[in-house]
Scaffold this active site. Structure first.
Site, PDB file in Angstrom:
ATOM      1  N   ASP A   1      -1.260   1.442  -3.848  1.00 37.64           N
ATOM      2  CA  ASP A   1      -2.054   0.415  -4.457  1.00 37.64           C
ATOM      3  C   ASP A   1      -3.458   0.977  -4.844  1.00 37.64           C
ATOM      4  O   ASP A   1      -4.594   0.084  -5.095  1.00 37.64           O
ATOM      5  CB  ASP A   1      -2.178  -0.978  -3.517  1.00 37.64           C
TER       6      ASP A   1
ATOM      7  N   ASP B   1      -2.793   6.149  -3.516  1.00 42.50           N
ATOM      8  CA  ASP B   1      -1.519   5.491  -2.828  1.00 42.50           C
ATOM      9  C   ASP B   1      -0.900   4.558  -3.893  1.00 42.50           C
ATOM     10  O   ASP B   1      -1.396   4.611  -4.687  1.00 42.50           O
ATOM     11  CB  ASP B   1      -1.781   5.279  -1.469  1.00 42.50           C
TER      12      ASP B   1
ATOM     13  N   SER C   1       0.658  -1.101  -0.128  1.00 47.86           N
ATOM     14  CA  SER C   1       0.034  -0.184  -0.111  1.00 47.86           C
ATOM     15  C   SER C   1       0.862   1.286   0.118  1.00 47.86           C
ATOM     16  O   SER C   1       1.487   1.346  -0.970  1.00 47.86           O
ATOM     17  CB  SER C   1      -0.996   0.113   1.109  1.00 47.86           C
TER      18      SER C   1
ATOM     19  N   ASP D   1      -6.090   2.102  -3.246  1.00 47.69           N
ATOM     20  CA  ASP D   1      -7.321   2.062  -2.688  1.00 47.69           C
ATOM     21  C   ASP D   1      -7.744   3.100  -1.584  1.00 47.69           C
ATOM     22  O   ASP D   1      -8.787   3.156  -1.037  1.00 47.69           O
ATOM     23  CB  ASP D   1      -7.203   0.597  -1.543  1.00 47.69           C
TER      24      ASP D   1
END
Length: 454
Positions: free
Chosen positions: A245, A243, A101, A247
């Site tokens: 990833d 960010d 992440s 999400d």
């Protein structure tokens, strides 16, 4: 107690336990066994972000899953919510995301989605840990035609792009909007610019040249000041930062001022209440959300339910209570009518739809909520312990809480993804609460041998 899984999967420095190739293979084997429930051929989706170590962990996971007689569907770099979407739309048995992440590139992680696109409950993760550490599946090794096979899904990004555009109102487009988009050199570097451009926006894309080591490095939602400068430089209408990833999402308005997850939740929740689409007039947030969000919802006649930190806990509460909007201050937003997990691009589209329909700029919309001053200080500790059992810390916290009264609060919790104790204070006087936060952090560091960080 879980030995591997934290609040968002397994995470750590790549090639250091537990994020080794050997452990990844064991996790793959345990996952394959856990998700097999009949004699039919089973399939697990694997996607990743742009980290260099993703290749190593992907190969190990594939080996482990195939060794248990389960097929693998490889989608390559794709946002975490895209992998959830592909998992459910392809009726796969599970989805795996290789990503840390917002962490720096040297870290990596492994997290799972069930076949319906939701993150796994604690019980499933504990089951997988038991399979790994008990070694009870070591002797289960299919042979001949029973061994699994890996396939590459070449159009996964295209499928996800089509899905994202379908969540935007068909009677609207983004023509006339100039958007600075920071993709953090992460998983959305191709998908996100395509979505906004295809809907008609002028997109100034930054953070779209991943090289395996520059993910989240001075860019993305951790560094909104970068897109803020670009918004002012280009005279853009707003900035959107994802960010690694993708999400989560953080915005800046046309003046370059940050609009965080709390304000975005307020904008969306109050708009949905007006439209009659916010179920039970209730928003789900975490204990980290600003008290200003509570005030804004109460003033509008709405309700707010709080959970512990972690988007998985927000989703669990939403499902349990029958709610359809939730999120975190950090920018995770869950629109359960559209997707099963936090989705930065989808969240941005919902905000842009409100802007276009109401013909208001983001700075105007953000006025629906006034944030109380909030200070966060981290203390890096070697190991976790019950901090309130340390007398000098407990006495100081009680003293600060007494001084704050009903005008603020103290929240102390351990990070689920890093070896950090997070100390958060909220109140009417920022200077005052910053002083108290630093004092608590220093006391903790002195008592437990940690390192305080602002």
């Amino acid at each position: 107690m879980k030995k591997l899984f934290g609040t968002d999967g397994v995470r750590g420095v790549a090639n250091v336990y537990p994020m080794t190739a050997e452990m990844a293979m064991q996790i793959g084997r345990a996952a394959a066994y856990t998700f097999k429930n009949s004699k039919r051929r089973h399939r697990i989706v694997i996607g990743k972000d742009t980290r260099l170590s993703g290749y190593m962990l992907e190969s190990a996971l594939v080996a482990g899953i195939c060794s248990m007689g389960v097929d693998v569907l490889l989608v390559g770099p794709l946002p975490t919510p895209g992998i959830a979407n592909i998992t459910s739309s392809m009726r796969a048995d599970a989805g795996v995301v290789i990503s840390a992440s917002h962490n720096p590139f040297e870290d990596n992680g492994i997290k799972f989605f069930s076949r319906d696109g939701f993150k796994l409950p604690d019980e499933k993760e504990l089951m997988m840990e038991e399979l790994i550490f008990s070694k009870q599946i070591d002797s289960l090794r299919p042979t001949a035609k029973e061994v699994g096979k890996a396939y590459r899904i070449d159009d996964a990004a295209g499928r996800y792009t089509v899905f994202l555009k379908s969540t935007f109102p068909k009677d609207l487009d983004l023509s006339g909007l100039k958007i600075v988009l920071d993709c953090a050199n992460g998983a959305a570097y191709k998908v996100a610019p395509a979505v906004f451009e295809e809907l008609g926006a002028e997109v100034i894309a930054i953070g779209v040249k991943p090289n395996g080591t520059n993910i989240n490095a001075g860019c993305g939602s951790l560094h909104p000041e970068v897109m803020s400068e670009q918004v002012k430089l280009h005279g853009a209408d707003l900035g959107i930062a994802l960010d690694g990833d993708a999400d989560r999402v953080i915005f800046v308005d046309e003046y370059g001022n940050e609009v965080n997850g709390d304000k975005i939740m307020a904008i969306c929740a109050l708009d949905m209440m007006k439209n009659g689409t916010l179920k039970q007039d209730t928003l789900v947030a975490t204990v980290m959300s600003n008290m200003g969000l509570d005030i804004a919802m109460k003033k509008a006649g709405g309700h707010i339910v709080k959970t512990q930190v972690g988007d998985r806990y927000v989703v669990e509460e939403m499902v349990k209570g029958g709610y359809n909007l939730g999120g975190e201050q950090s920018g995770h937003m869950i629109f359960l009518d559209h997707n099963t997990t936090g989705d930065g691009v989808l969240s941005a589209l919902q905000v842009l739809a409100i802007m276009q329909r109401r013909q208001k700029r983001l700075s105007e919309l953000a006025m629906v909520m006034e944030s109380l001053p909030q200070v966060l200080v981290n203390v890096r500790l070697a190991q976790k312990s019950d901090i309130m059992q340390v007398p000098e810390v407990a006495n100081l916290v009680r003293s600060v809480e007494s001084k704050l009264g009903d005008e603020g609060r103290v929240l102390i919790r351990y990070s689920g993804t890093e070896p950090l104790l997070r100390i958060m204070l909220e109140g009417s006087d920022e200077g005052e609460i910053r002083g108290w936060a630093d004092e608590i952090a220093s006391t903790v560091a002195g008592a437990l041998g940690g390192e305080a960080r602002g």
